[in-house]
Scaffold this motif. Structure first.
Motif: not given
Length: 165
Positions: A98-102, A122-127, A152-155
């Motif tokens: 899950v990636d998220a952008v506010l 912007e947050c990549f790998n939110l969880f 994958n990469d960490p958050r």
């Protein structure tokens, strides 16, 4: 993927009823998210190898034993073996991300030209979900069948400022 725009602020559904302070605080917010779900890829085992006819799939796999390595042996010299390019029933770890952008939009005019400044978080790998790489597929390796790395990469969190004119 999806986008949710807070319905407050100038030019939005509830924009007309707000005072200037409420418009500045509540207006212009957007929330976006990208969700990725993928099944794992088939695993390959080095060739030439022999399988004794038994499935290598395990019901309780772990990173130290992703599949049953005891069903494989190295094929004798000058033979092809009976293992295909990939195992039909054993797959890598599945992808769940899950990636998220506010973002907050600030609109104004300079000399009758519309300008929008957007501040983004912007947050990549939110969880912070770890996804394992494919296990070692070399029959002659001491690490055969073990997962030794992360795919994958960490958050990752980043801030951005975007100017639209």
């Amino acid at each position: 993927s999806w986008v949710f725009s807070l319905p407050y602020g100038h030019g939005r559904a509830h924009g007309a009823g707000l005072n200037r302070v409420a418009d500045a605080v509540l207006g212009g917010w957007d929330f976006n998210s990208f969700i990725t779900l993928l099944s794992g890829a088939p695993i390959s085992v080095s060739r030439p190898s022999l399988n004794n006819g038994t499935s290598a799939e395990l019901s309780n796999k772990s990173i130290t034993q992703w599949f049953n390595t005891s069903v494989f042996t190295t094929a004798p010299a000058f033979t092809f073996g009976n293992v295909g390019p990939v195992l039909p029933d054993v797959r890598t770890d599945w992808t769940r991300n899950v990636d998220a952008v506010l973002s907050k939009n600030f609109a104004f005019a300079i000399a009758e030209k519309k300008v929008t400044v957007q501040f983004r978080i912007e947050c990549f790998n939110l969880f912070n979900t770890a996804q394992f790489s494919a296990p070692n597929g070399s029959v002659t390796s001491a690490l055969f069948g073990q997962v030794t790395s992360q795919a994958n990469d960490p958050r990752d969190l980043q801030f951005a400022l975007k100017i639209l004119f």
